[in-house]
Design a protein around this motif. Structure first.
Motif, mmCIF file in Angstrom:
data_model
loop_
_atom_site.group_PDB
_atom_site.id
_atom_site.type_symbol
_atom_site.label_atom_id
_atom_site.label_comp_id
_atom_site.label_asym_id
_atom_site.label_seq_id
_atom_site.Cartn_x
_atom_site.Cartn_y
_atom_site.Cartn_z
ATOM 1 N N ALA A 14 87.289 -42.654 102.078
ATOM 2 C CA ALA A 14 85.928 -43.173 102.217
ATOM 3 C C ALA A 14 85.926 -44.698 102.292
ATOM 4 O O ALA A 14 85.195 -45.296 103.095
ATOM 5 N N SER A 15 86.751 -45.340 101.473
ATOM 6 C CA SER A 15 86.799 -46.803 101.464
ATOM 7 C C SER A 15 87.370 -47.351 102.769
ATOM 8 O O SER A 15 86.860 -48.332 103.322
ATOM 9 N N ILE A 16 88.425 -46.718 103.271
ATOM 10 C CA ILE A 16 89.030 -47.165 104.526
ATOM 11 C C ILE A 16 88.027 -47.053 105.671
ATOM 12 O O ILE A 16 87.907 -47.953 106.512
ATOM 13 N N ALA A 17 87.288 -45.948 105.695
ATOM 14 C CA ALA A 17 86.285 -45.763 106.746
ATOM 15 C C ALA A 17 85.189 -46.819 106.649
ATOM 16 O O ALA A 17 84.750 -47.380 107.665
ATOM 17 N N ALA A 18 84.744 -47.115 105.424
ATOM 18 C CA ALA A 18 83.686 -48.109 105.240
ATOM 19 C C ALA A 18 84.149 -49.496 105.662
ATOM 20 O O ALA A 18 83.406 -50.250 106.313
ATOM 21 N N ILE A 19 85.372 -49.856 105.307
ATOM 22 C CA ILE A 19 85.908 -51.168 105.686
ATOM 23 C C ILE A 19 86.058 -51.262 107.205
ATOM 24 O O ILE A 19 85.748 -52.292 107.818
ATOM 25 N N THR A 20 86.517 -50.186 107.825
ATOM 26 C CA THR A 20 86.653 -50.163 109.285
ATOM 27 C C THR A 20 85.314 -50.402 109.960
ATOM 28 O O THR A 20 85.212 -51.163 110.934
ATOM 29 N N ALA A 21 84.273 -49.754 109.447
ATOM 30 C CA ALA A 21 82.940 -49.915 110.029
ATOM 31 C C ALA A 21 82.478 -51.364 109.955
ATOM 32 O O ALA A 21 81.920 -51.905 110.917
ATOM 33 N N VAL A 22 82.720 -52.018 108.822
ATOM 34 C CA VAL A 22 82.306 -53.415 108.662
ATOM 35 C C VAL A 22 83.073 -54.324 109.617
ATOM 36 O O VAL A 22 82.494 -55.188 110.288
ATOM 37 N N VAL A 23 84.383 -54.120 109.717
ATOM 38 C CA VAL A 23 85.224 -54.970 110.564
ATOM 39 C C VAL A 23 84.843 -54.837 112.039
ATOM 40 O O VAL A 23 84.843 -55.822 112.790
ATOM 41 N N CYS A 24 84.497 -53.634 112.463
ATOM 42 C CA CYS A 24 84.222 -53.379 113.886
ATOM 43 C C CYS A 24 82.795 -53.726 114.303
ATOM 44 O O CYS A 24 82.499 -53.760 115.502
ATOM 45 N N ARG A 25 81.918 -53.975 113.353
ATOM 46 C CA ARG A 25 80.489 -54.051 113.668
ATOM 47 C C ARG A 25 80.142 -55.180 114.635
ATOM 48 O O ARG A 25 79.444 -54.966 115.628
ATOM 49 N N LEU A 26 80.594 -56.396 114.390
ATOM 50 C CA LEU A 26 80.229 -57.517 115.260
ATOM 51 C C LEU A 26 80.835 -57.386 116.662
ATOM 52 O O LEU A 26 80.124 -57.582 117.660
ATOM 53 N N HIS A 75 96.796 -37.930 108.729
ATOM 54 C CA HIS A 75 95.960 -37.458 109.836
ATOM 55 C C HIS A 75 94.476 -37.588 109.483
ATOM 56 O O HIS A 75 93.667 -38.069 110.281
ATOM 57 N N ILE A 76 94.120 -37.187 108.274
ATOM 58 C CA ILE A 76 92.722 -37.294 107.829
ATOM 59 C C ILE A 76 92.270 -38.749 107.853
ATOM 60 O O ILE A 76 91.178 -39.075 108.331
ATOM 61 N N ALA A 77 93.116 -39.645 107.341
ATOM 62 C CA ALA A 77 92.758 -41.063 107.285
ATOM 63 C C ALA A 77 92.587 -41.645 108.686
ATOM 64 O O ALA A 77 91.652 -42.421 108.944
ATOM 65 N N ILE A 78 93.465 -41.278 109.616
ATOM 66 C CA ILE A 78 93.374 -41.798 110.984
ATOM 67 C C ILE A 78 92.079 -41.333 111.649
ATOM 68 O O ILE A 78 91.381 -42.116 112.310
ATOM 69 N N VAL A 79 91.739 -40.066 111.472
ATOM 70 C CA VAL A 79 90.499 -39.548 112.059
ATOM 71 C C VAL A 79 89.287 -40.258 111.460
ATOM 72 O O VAL A 79 88.339 -40.609 112.176
ATOM 73 N N ALA A 80 89.310 -40.494 110.153
ATOM 74 C CA ALA A 80 88.200 -41.201 109.510
ATOM 75 C C ALA A 80 88.058 -42.619 110.057
ATOM 76 O O ALA A 80 86.940 -43.107 110.280
ATOM 77 N N ILE A 81 89.179 -43.290 110.297
ATOM 78 C CA ILE A 81 89.153 -44.649 110.845
ATOM 79 C C ILE A 81 88.601 -44.642 112.267
ATOM 80 O O ILE A 81 87.744 -45.465 112.624
ATOM 81 N N VAL A 82 89.081 -43.708 113.092
ATOM 82 C CA VAL A 82 88.615 -43.629 114.484
ATOM 83 C C VAL A 82 87.117 -43.340 114.531
ATOM 84 O O VAL A 82 86.369 -43.968 115.292
#
Length: 417
Positions: A67-79, A121-128
């Motif tokens: 959950a944390s990795i996905a949230a951080i990814t969302a913040v980094v990609c937003r701009l 695999h789960i972590a990669i899918v969450a990041i994507v």
């Protein structure tokens, strides 16, 4: 180099749709229905990610890490995603994001079918999924302005709020039921929901960008950050977003505290689930009431009322002894949230140049959500050090401070209509 789009006058999208009730606007209805399906699928799979990680690893820490990795990814990609929404065809960008997310989730379904799912695999899918969702969101927000008449934008934003709250109410319970039927079923449902979203986008007749593409200037230094600069120059948006960032951080943090309080009062899994359902119901009722509220009240009134109601009811969490009453308190706190949020989004869509809308929307979500990945961890530390009740009182004091700011800040006095 200064981004040329910042100095342009605001202009309306080409081919402005005729004014008609939103319920009779074919394109708006298709957009709302398709994105409601997609939001429900995402709510279902969000529970699936937690349960699947726990099943595969047996570790709550691993589930939290996903959950944390996905949230951080969302913040980094937003701009950067906002920049894409202003440079590319928004319809094609959203369809590509939908198809990419469906493909990523389908890989989990296939791996689960042959019993080859791993934590990596789960972590990669969450990041994507998080990255592509960040690409989808600013394009979706900007596209809303193109399917309704300019004078209906705020009303449309208010009605649009209900899709998220409906998904939040139904999705978690449905996700648990579907996971019981098969551990990859929630991800299959979410993949199908993304395909439904893509189909819906193809059925919308009106262009979702200005004629000939978005006509944003060629990327230059400062192009990506142009949305942040616009936000900081707009007094109302700047004040509202900073306030909203504080409120959402508190709400995100206090959810864990509510869970701990409910368990302390003897609530079992069913009662705890009902607690969050009651809270979500308050948000859904508020979303259904939002169109009338934004039509009747100015943005500052809605923001101030939301802030004070939340500040006044949150301390009650320290004295109630029932999971159901905790849910009622949460429902009261969330009731005015959709209307306040819609008033902010409506202001942005009606005041920013169409070639800057993706970046402006991304900037708003970036600033309002930049602290969210740290919220649960901070709440856990505070509960461990101070205890649940003192933590509630601490967060309540923050809400009172924010309510005072909304009452006194001149920046929130800008009139929208």
């Amino acid at each position: 180099m200064i981004d040329p789009s910042l100095g342009r006058k605001h202009h309306k999208p080409t081919c402005a749709p005729p004014v008609r009730p939103l319920s009779q606007n074919r394109d708006f209805v298709i957009l709302w229905v398709s994105q409601s399906i997609s939001a429900l699928g995402s709510a279902v799979s969000s529970v699936g990610f937690v349960l699947l990680t726990l099943t595969i690893t047996g570790s709550a820490a691993h589930a939290g890490a996903v959950a944390s990795i996905a949230a951080i990814t969302a913040v980094v990609c937003r701009l950067p995603a906002g920049s894409l929404a202003d440079r590319r065809d928004r319809r094609l960008l959203m369809i590509a994001a939908d198809l990419g997310r469906a493909l990523a989730l389908s890989s989990l379904v296939i791996a689960g079918t042959i019993d080859q799912i791993t934590f990596i695999h789960i972590a990669i899918v969450a990041i994507v999924e998080a990255a592509l969702s960040s690409c989808f969101q600013p394009a979706e927000t900007a596209a809303l302005r193109f399917v309704v008449a300019s004078e209906q934008v705020t009303q449309a934003a208010a009605r649009y709020e209900s899709r998220t709250h409906l998904a939040t109410l139904i999705g978690p319970a449905l996700g648990g039921i579907l996971f019981s039927a098969g551990r990859v079923v929630p991800f299959l449902i979410d993949a199908v929901s993304y395909l439904a979203s893509a189909v819906g986008l193809t059925l919308i007749r009106r262009p979702l960008s200005t004629t000939g593409g978005n006509r944003a200037p060629h990327p230059s230094r400062g192009f990506v950050s142009a949305g942040l600069r616009w936000l900081w120059q707009e007094r109302f948006v700047r004040g509202a977003v900073l306030w909203f960032a504080g409120v959402t951080f508190v709400f995100q943090s206090i959810g864990l505290v509510c869970l701990l309080l409910a368990e302390r009062h003897g609530a079992g899994p069913a009662a705890t689930g009902l607690l969050f359902s009651i809270t979500s119901t308050g948000g859904l009722i508020g979303a259904l009431a939002a169109p009338r509220l934004v039509a009747r009240f100015q943005p500052r009134t809605l923001i101030t009322a939301f802030g004070w109601v939340a500040a006044m009811v949150t301390p009650l969490l320290a004295v109630v002894h029932s999971a159901y009453l905790i849910g009622v308190i949460g429902a009261l706190a969330f009731f005015l949230g959709p209307a306040a949020n819609a008033s902010i989004i409506g202001y942005i869509l009606t005041h920013v140049d169409s070639t800057l809308q993706g970046r402006a929307s991304a900037a708003v979500h970036f600033l309002s959500g930049i602290l969210l990945p740290t919220a649960p961890a901070l709440a856990g530390v505070l509960v461990q050090w101070l205890g649940a009740v003192p933590t509630v009182l601490l967060y309540s004091s923050v809400l009172f401070a924010l309510a005072i700011v909304t009452t006194t800040a001149r920046s929130l006095g800008v009139r929208q209509r």
